[in-house]
Design a protein around this motif. Sequence first.
Motif, PDB file in Angstrom:
ATOM      1  N   VAL A  65       0.856  -1.186   0.000  1.00 27.40           N
ATOM      2  CA  VAL A  65       0.000   0.000   0.000  1.00 27.40           C
ATOM      3  C   VAL A  65       0.894   1.238   0.000  1.00 27.40           C
ATOM      4  N   GLY A  66       0.461   2.272  -0.719  1.00 24.44           N
ATOM      5  CA  GLY A  66       1.331   3.404  -1.001  1.00 24.44           C
ATOM      6  C   GLY A  66       1.283   4.541  -0.003  1.00 24.44           C
ATOM      7  N   PHE A  67       1.856   4.350   1.160  1.00 24.93           N
ATOM      8  CA  PHE A  67       2.052   5.459   2.102  1.00 24.93           C
ATOM      9  C   PHE A  67       3.435   6.047   1.847  1.00 24.93           C
ATOM     10  N   THR A  68       3.503   6.990   0.910  1.00 21.09           N
ATOM     11  CA  THR A  68       4.797   7.440   0.406  1.00 21.09           C
ATOM     12  C   THR A  68       5.572   8.312   1.389  1.00 21.09           C
ATOM     13  N   TYR A  69       4.903   8.997   2.299  1.00 21.89           N
ATOM     14  CA  TYR A  69       5.635   9.929   3.160  1.00 21.89           C
ATOM     15  C   TYR A  69       6.673   9.217   4.027  1.00 21.89           C
ATOM     16  N   ARG A  70       6.444   7.959   4.344  1.00 20.98           N
ATOM     17  CA  ARG A  70       7.445   7.234   5.128  1.00 20.98           C
ATOM     18  C   ARG A  70       8.752   7.068   4.347  1.00 20.98           C
ATOM     19  N   ARG A  71       8.723   7.356   3.035  1.00 23.53           N
ATOM     20  CA  ARG A  71       9.932   7.259   2.222  1.00 23.53           C
ATOM     21  C   ARG A  71      10.578   8.612   1.944  1.00 23.53           C
ATOM     22  N   VAL A  72      10.101   9.654   2.625  1.00 19.45           N
ATOM     23  CA  VAL A  72      10.838  10.918   2.655  1.00 19.45           C
ATOM     24  C   VAL A  72      12.081  10.683   3.518  1.00 19.45           C
ATOM     25  N   PRO A 115       4.748  -0.714   3.477  1.00 12.13           N
ATOM     26  CA  PRO A 115       3.689  -1.323   4.259  1.00 12.13           C
ATOM     27  C   PRO A 115       2.875  -2.334   3.449  1.00 12.13           C
ATOM     28  N   SER A 116       2.528  -3.417   4.102  1.00  7.74           N
ATOM     29  CA  SER A 116       1.778  -4.494   3.476  1.00  7.74           C
ATOM     30  C   SER A 116       0.287  -4.192   3.488  1.00  7.74           C
ATOM     31  N   PHE A 117      -0.480  -5.053   2.823  1.00 13.90           N
ATOM     32  CA  PHE A 117      -1.938  -4.917   2.896  1.00 13.90           C
ATOM     33  C   PHE A 117      -2.424  -5.173   4.321  1.00 13.90           C
ATOM     34  N   ALA A 118      -1.720  -6.030   5.070  1.00 12.81           N
ATOM     35  CA  ALA A 118      -2.081  -6.235   6.477  1.00 12.81           C
ATOM     36  C   ALA A 118      -1.880  -4.946   7.268  1.00 12.81           C
TER      37      ALA A 118
END
Length: 378
Positions: A124-131, A351-354
């Motif tokens: 799942v695309g929570f991109t801010y954690r990759r800042v 992050p996974s789908f879980a």
Amino acid sequence: MIGHEFMGSAHSQAWRVAPHFFDLPLRPEMAVLCGRNPERTAAAAERLGWAEAVTDWKSLLERDDVDVVDICSPGDTHAEIAVAALDAGKHVLCEKPLANTVEEAEAMAAAAERAAAKGVRAMVGFTYRRVPALSLARDLVAQGKLGRIHHVRAQYLQDWIVDPAAPLSWRLQKDKAGSGSLGDIGAHIVDAAQFILGDTVTDVCGMMETFVKERPLAAAHSGLSGTAVSDETGPVTVDDAALFLARFGGGALGSFEATRFASGRKNALRIEVNGSDGSVAFDFEDMNVLHYYHGEDADLGGFRRIVVTEPDHPYVGAWWPPGHVLGYEHAFTHQAVDFVTAIAGGTDPSPSFADGLRLQRVLAAVEASAASRTWHTV
């Protein structure tokens, strides 16, 4: 890729750029873009760098030249597409929040678990954690630099619908978006907090409000802006603002605020974490900087400012010389890199789908709490 508006453009940039800056174990090929309108989809494919354009997403699942399905369409489409794609053996990257309901997220997580047993990956695309600055904050917490975590305070402040004449977009309709500020931007700060702490929210107490309950119907939309049709209006069925308190499993307390009515704030994702030995603070509107305080520096009188552009900082070594800052789009590139690397290595991406399901349960608990005006367990 399915969808080609705001997130579709950001994801396309990532797929184009990633193999040119990172030494990837597999090279992405941008095979086909899917959208509802044939003319607009064809134009988007040409502009964004996709080889082909189609209007039937189900046709993608039958193609041997499609290994990954990237879902950038509105939330009400996520569950059907993701489950079908995973069951067809396609790796899936899905924009956040994972779904519009817990039930949909449960079905998606179950499909991801079935697929993982066959070597098929989902993220799942929570991109801010990759800042890079937020990733560095996570590293400092994981290394014990902050000691025992006591507090998390997080805000996501925007102002793009303060004007009551702003038209009614799909993001303001519950049947399409699931929720308003809570799911659209609140989901980001919940994920960021859980990512940095390596901990999960267990209990919440919240309130939500819709300030403008009717808006002009929209003729067209681009990104977050749009054009009204006429004086005809429709109901806003989601929240304009959501605030909640939280407890984490490790004992930390949290406060969260998500609003699209903070006049003058454009994309202010802010998070501060306080521990027994130190603190970190971040503001996305100054995204290349992390503020760090350690008790040993008490005589200095406060935080030190870290410009997160050094080669040994997370992700940064692939880009520019030290001091040359990154932008909004770079986190999407890092997301593509991490996803491709996981697929090639046969590992579960994060992050996974879980993880997405757990966060969906947090959002649902906040909504239930706001309705009942009581604490709710996630």
